[in-house]
Motif scaffolding. Structure first.
Motif, PDB file in Angstrom:
ATOM      1  N   UNK A 228      16.832  11.271  -4.083  1.00 28.62           N
ATOM      2  CA  UNK A 228      16.440  12.579  -4.658  1.00 28.62           C
ATOM      3  C   UNK A 228      14.746  13.070  -4.354  1.00 28.62           C
ATOM      4  N   UNK A 229      14.255  13.306  -3.098  1.00 32.35           N
ATOM      5  CA  UNK A 229      13.110  13.225  -1.451  1.00 32.35           C
ATOM      6  C   UNK A 229      12.071  14.081  -2.944  1.00 32.35           C
ATOM      7  N   UNK A 230      12.938  14.808  -4.017  1.00 33.44           N
ATOM      8  CA  UNK A 230      11.693  15.638  -4.579  1.00 33.44           C
ATOM      9  C   UNK A 230      11.232  14.859  -5.796  1.00 33.44           C
ATOM     10  N   UNK A 231      11.441  14.121  -6.247  1.00 30.05           N
ATOM     11  CA  UNK A 231      11.863  13.295  -7.287  1.00 30.05           C
ATOM     12  C   UNK A 231      10.247  13.190  -7.520  1.00 30.05           C
ATOM     13  N   UNK A 232       9.531  13.980  -8.761  1.00 33.40           N
ATOM     14  CA  UNK A 232       7.848  13.327  -9.054  1.00 33.40           C
ATOM     15  C   UNK A 232       7.265  12.263  -9.544  1.00 33.40           C
ATOM     16  N   UNK A 233       8.587  11.439  -9.823  1.00 32.48           N
ATOM     17  CA  UNK A 233       7.252   9.856  -9.809  1.00 32.48           C
ATOM     18  C   UNK A 233       8.016   9.291  -8.548  1.00 32.48           C
ATOM     19  N   UNK A 234       8.867   9.687  -7.698  1.00 36.56           N
ATOM     20  CA  UNK A 234       8.884   9.082  -6.347  1.00 36.56           C
ATOM     21  C   UNK A 234       7.389   9.395  -5.503  1.00 36.56           C
ATOM     22  N   UNK A 235       7.227  10.916  -5.397  1.00 35.15           N
ATOM     23  CA  UNK A 235       6.147  10.755  -4.876  1.00 35.15           C
ATOM     24  C   UNK A 235       4.450  10.259  -5.461  1.00 35.15           C
ATOM     25  N   UNK A 236       4.874  10.434  -7.185  1.00 38.94           N
ATOM     26  CA  UNK A 236       3.515   9.529  -7.318  1.00 38.94           C
ATOM     27  C   UNK A 236       3.009   8.806  -6.892  1.00 38.94           C
ATOM     28  N   UNK A 237       4.399   7.439  -6.829  1.00 39.09           N
ATOM     29  CA  UNK A 237       4.581   5.857  -6.825  1.00 39.09           C
ATOM     30  C   UNK A 237       4.747   6.127  -5.446  1.00 39.09           C
ATOM     31  N   UNK A 238       4.800   6.556  -4.185  1.00 37.10           N
ATOM     32  CA  UNK A 238       4.494   6.404  -3.252  1.00 37.10           C
ATOM     33  C   UNK A 238       3.250   6.574  -2.234  1.00 37.10           C
ATOM     34  N   UNK A 239       2.348   7.763  -3.591  1.00 35.64           N
ATOM     35  CA  UNK A 239       1.158   7.652  -2.969  1.00 35.64           C
ATOM     36  C   UNK A 239      -0.214   7.236  -3.595  1.00 35.64           C
ATOM     37  N   UNK A 240       0.292   6.575  -4.906  1.00 40.38           N
ATOM     38  CA  UNK A 240      -0.219   5.477  -5.364  1.00 40.38           C
ATOM     39  C   UNK A 240      -0.429   4.504  -4.359  1.00 40.38           C
ATOM     40  N   UNK A 241       0.781   3.539  -3.844  1.00 36.64           N
ATOM     41  CA  UNK A 241       0.879   2.844  -2.615  1.00 36.64           C
ATOM     42  C   UNK A 241       0.063   3.401  -1.260  1.00 36.64           C
ATOM     43  N   UNK A 242       0.684   4.207  -1.291  1.00 36.68           N
ATOM     44  CA  UNK A 242       0.051   4.396   0.071  1.00 36.68           C
ATOM     45  C   UNK A 242      -1.483   4.842   0.028  1.00 36.68           C
ATOM     46  N   UNK A 243      -2.156   4.818  -0.896  1.00 32.94           N
ATOM     47  CA  UNK A 243      -3.611   5.566  -0.753  1.00 32.94           C
ATOM     48  C   UNK A 243      -4.292   3.885  -1.538  1.00 32.94           C
ATOM     49  N   UNK A 244      -3.828   3.429  -2.214  1.00 31.86           N
ATOM     50  CA  UNK A 244      -4.441   1.662  -2.495  1.00 31.86           C
ATOM     51  C   UNK A 244      -3.888   1.075  -1.049  1.00 31.86           C
ATOM     52  N   UNK A 245      -3.218   1.288  -0.144  1.00 30.28           N
ATOM     53  CA  UNK A 245      -3.547  -0.134   0.692  1.00 30.28           C
ATOM     54  C   UNK A 245      -3.977   0.703   1.748  1.00 30.28           C
ATOM     55  N   UNK A 246      -4.655   2.508   1.843  1.00 32.32           N
ATOM     56  CA  UNK A 246      -5.436   2.493   3.364  1.00 32.32           C
ATOM     57  C   UNK A 246      -6.643   2.445   2.347  1.00 32.32           C
ATOM     58  N   UNK A 247      -6.571   2.278   0.821  1.00 26.19           N
ATOM     59  CA  UNK A 247      -8.430   1.810   0.497  1.00 26.19           C
ATOM     60  C   UNK A 247      -8.972  -0.088   1.004  1.00 26.19           C
ATOM     61  N   UNK A 248      -7.104  -0.651   0.707  1.00 27.59           N
ATOM     62  CA  UNK A 248      -7.672  -1.652   0.899  1.00 27.59           C
ATOM     63  C   UNK A 248      -7.727  -2.023   3.075  1.00 27.59           C
TER      64      UNK A 248
END
Length: 496
Positions: A228-248
């Motif tokens: 389910x690509x519309x799942x709100x938790x997955x959107x949030x989890x992906x955002x946290x992972x992607x943004x954190x790795x970009x910052x690092x």
């Protein structure tokens, strides 16, 4: 770390952006069920046995060379895992290990070949271990991260059980078969790992670090949200992972010296070194490598009886570790399990020392039997934390950019501590007998104090958010998620 300090960390963490993780039951969740059923293939470890019946310096070299090979992997494993991915690094380590086993087991083997083969076993093992638990940790649903990563190292006992009972089964053999069969069986577990590792997906975090964001998101959607690509938790989890790795990545602080550049990283390095050292030097090394001498000291001298005892001890250790550490890691937390293990080991080892002294002075058979009971009890309390948390704790306290390097340091210190055990213990036992145990009582006292005052509890936050506990406001963690957000919209729209 004291209770007050730990509370301060908890309060500070509560002030940080926090991702709400919906609880799920993994076996009722099709994506997680598919993922977790295959994960045990990553958790299999090799068995390691001694060549013939060496003694003195030869025994020290045969046992230490595996750890020397393991330490040497420190300089290669993080680069392989970060450059080529967690799966390829795991597979490469298995291949090297299998080559090492073949070199040891071929009919024309000589002493030099055998030593070289054992070096490759240690080297390949730590190349694989330097990536396998990272893949498990970075694939796991946040709720299950602790238990799955702890399970990785506790399943080492599957290999040790096979080793112990293979030795028991071949004890009546004469000639080369008595050692060649156990040595050859070292290839069993890494072969299964090699066959199974590519049935698992790659780490979404590694994919994000390589700019392969769509692949990373697809993996999270498939396994954490049942497609389910519309799942709100997955959107949030992906955002946290992607943004954190970009910052690092923007900070570009991923060399070896980064471990000394900030208070948070210095704390991480200290905890890695302490955890790795204590995992090998808390008295467990005596039993792991010199059970034969310990059993001789209390009157258990027949090879049959010693092998039977060792086989039973490995089964007991596995059941305790998988039952206690895996079950309680998310209930009691990491720090509490470390404390339970350290205090329990200190008490049991002290009783063990006393019973050994009585047997040595009087020959009392009851005291000898009590030593055997204490060995079992010692591994019982040790199972609350060791070996499961050694890899799990050292890995999860690290941000992605230095996670592979930090785990390599953990494995390197573990290997060096093992070498120290293998050269110091036989000398101490030969010179001091049971009095040598007081060295480990002192180490266990120091261990309890270090855990109480220094160790940070990591239960609760996601893998990315643990950085807040060490780096405070300077943590390179996505700040775009607000605490307790339960809406289906987010401040940043995901772009793939």
């Amino acid at each position: 770390m004291s209770s007050d300090k730990n509370d301060a960390y908890s309060v500070h963490h509560e002030e940080q952006p926090h991702l709400e993780v919906p609880p799920v039951t993994w076996y009722k969740h099709a994506g997680l069920r598919s993922l977790y059923i295959r994960m045990p293939l990553l958790m299999l470890c090799a068995t390691i046995n001694d060549f013939g019946h060496p003694s003195g310096s030869t025994l020290g070299l045969y046992t230490a060379i595996v750890n020397i090979g393991a330490f040497s992997a420190l300089f290669f494993s993080p680069y392989i895992a970060d450059q080529f991915g967690r799966r390829i690094a795991t597979a490469l380590g298995c291949v090297i290990l299998i080559v090492g086993v073949v070199i040891q087991a071929v009919p024309s083997v000589n002493e030099g070949m055998f030593i070289g083969g054992r070096f490759l076993v240690g080297f390949g093992s730590n190349i694989s271990i330097g990536a396998g638990p990272l893949l498990i940790m970075e694939l796991a649903y946040p709720q299950h991260r602790g238990r799955l990563t702890v399970m990785y190292n506790t399943l080492w006992y599957v290999g040790s059980i096979i080793a112990a009972w293979t030795v028991f089964g071949t004890i009546k053999y004469t000639g080369e078969a008595s050692w060649r069969i156990p040595v050859a069986l070292q290839a069993l577990m890494p072969t299964l790992q090699l066959l199974g590792v590519f049935t698992l997906p790659e780490s979404p975090r590694w994919l994000c670090s390589k700019g392969r964001n769509e692949e990373a998101l697809n993996i999270l959607v498939k396994y954490h949200a049942n497609g389910d690509a519309s799942d709100s938790f997955i959107q949030a989890e992906y955002t946290e992972i992607q943004d954190t790795i970009q910052l690092e990545t923007q900070a570009a602080e991923n060399g070896w010296m980064v471990f000394l550049q900030t208070p948070g990283n210095r704390k991480r390095l200290l905890l890695i070194v302490l955890t790795s050292f204590f995992s090998q030097c808390s008295g467990n090394g005596l039993v792991s490598y010199y059970l034969h001498d310990i059993l001789n000291s209390v009157g258990i001298q027949k090879p049959y009886d010693q092998s039977l005892f060792n086989g039973g001890l490995q089964i007991w250790s596995f059941l305790v570790a998988i039952g206690f550490s895996v079950y309680f890691v998310e209930k009691l937390g990491r720090r509490m399990l470390f404390l339970v293990a350290a205090v329990g080991m200190l008490v049991v080892f002290s009783v063990w020392t006393g019973c050994s002294a009585v047997y040595a002075d009087t020959g009392n058979t009851g005291a000898g039997r009590a030593v055997l009971a204490m060995i079992f009890l010692f591994y019982g309390v040790a199972g609350f934390a060791w070996p499961g948390l050694t890899v799990a704790y050292c890995s999860e306290i690290l941000p992605y950019s230095i996670r592979a390097k930090g785990l390599a340091i953990c494995l390197g210190v573990t290997a060096i501590s093992g070498v120290l055990n293998q050269y110091v213990n036989p000398i101490g036992l030969a010179k001091l007998a049971w009095k040598f145990y007081f060295v480990y009582i002192v180490i266990l006292v120091i261990e309890v104090a270090c855990i109480w005052f220094l160790f940070v509890e990591t239960k609760g936050p996601t893998l990315e958010e643990i950085a807040n506990l060490f780096d405070g406001k300077g943590a390179k963690v996505s700040k775009k998620l607000t605490e307790g957000r339960k809406q289906d919209t987010f401040e940043k729209k995901i772009e793939v």
